[in-house]
Design a protein around this motif. Sequence first.
Motif, PDB file in Angstrom:
ATOM      1  N   VAL A 120       0.811  -1.225   0.000  1.00  0.00           N
ATOM      2  CA  VAL A 120       0.000   0.000   0.000  1.00  0.00           C
ATOM      3  C   VAL A 120       0.840   1.270   0.000  1.00  0.00           C
ATOM      4  O   VAL A 120       0.297   2.376  -0.026  1.00  0.00           O
ATOM      5  CB  VAL A 120      -0.984   0.026   1.199  1.00  0.00           C
ATOM      6  N   LEU A 154      -0.001   5.117  -1.400  1.00  0.00           N
ATOM      7  CA  LEU A 154      -1.377   5.306  -1.862  1.00  0.00           C
ATOM      8  C   LEU A 154      -1.984   6.581  -1.280  1.00  0.00           C
ATOM      9  O   LEU A 154      -1.780   6.914  -0.116  1.00  0.00           O
ATOM     10  CB  LEU A 154      -2.248   4.105  -1.499  1.00  0.00           C
ATOM     11  N   GLN A 180      -7.077   6.762  -3.667  1.00  0.00           N
ATOM     12  CA  GLN A 180      -6.767   5.381  -4.027  1.00  0.00           C
ATOM     13  C   GLN A 180      -7.201   4.414  -2.924  1.00  0.00           C
ATOM     14  O   GLN A 180      -7.712   3.328  -3.204  1.00  0.00           O
ATOM     15  CB  GLN A 180      -5.273   5.228  -4.309  1.00  0.00           C
ATOM     16  N   ARG A 218      -5.078  -2.835  -5.937  1.00  0.00           N
ATOM     17  CA  ARG A 218      -4.067  -1.844  -6.334  1.00  0.00           C
ATOM     18  C   ARG A 218      -3.807  -1.919  -7.826  1.00  0.00           C
ATOM     19  O   ARG A 218      -3.633  -0.900  -8.487  1.00  0.00           O
ATOM     20  CB  ARG A 218      -2.769  -2.046  -5.550  1.00  0.00           C
TER      21      ARG A 218
END
Length: 151
Positions: free
Chosen positions: A13, A16, A20, A144
Amino acid sequence: MMNYTRYTTLKAVEGLTVEQLDYLPQKSGNSIGALLLHMAAVEFGFQVEFFENRKPNERETEEWGAAYELGKLGREQIKGNLLKFYIKKLEDVRSRTLEEFKSKQDEWLYEEAPWGGVSANNYFIWFHTFEDELNHRGQIRILRNTLPSKL
């Protein structure tokens, strides 16, 4: 010091944005942010149930309920948070789990406890907790990869 499990989650992550983290590829799906908070909520719930031998109280249910259940409630309530919010929750919860584990003897893993209407030992219960996290990390990686480039 950050443990390996959280490190690999963080790498998935890293960087982000709020947009997002909040992105929903489907109307009935879960965002990356919701999944991160869900992982912390599940572990917190197991801490309460199996370290403290009780059910979450009203305040705890209010704080963690949407993240634990996800679904519509999660989509409504879990959004607008920076990545550091989710990371702090994950780290705080895992820190407590690791501290509790330090105080347990190996025999504790094989003690039986009621779980979902059946009896299970602590080894199985905590294996399930971490298995749940691993599944959600896979979902996060897929999400993602589906993020629109404009976010």
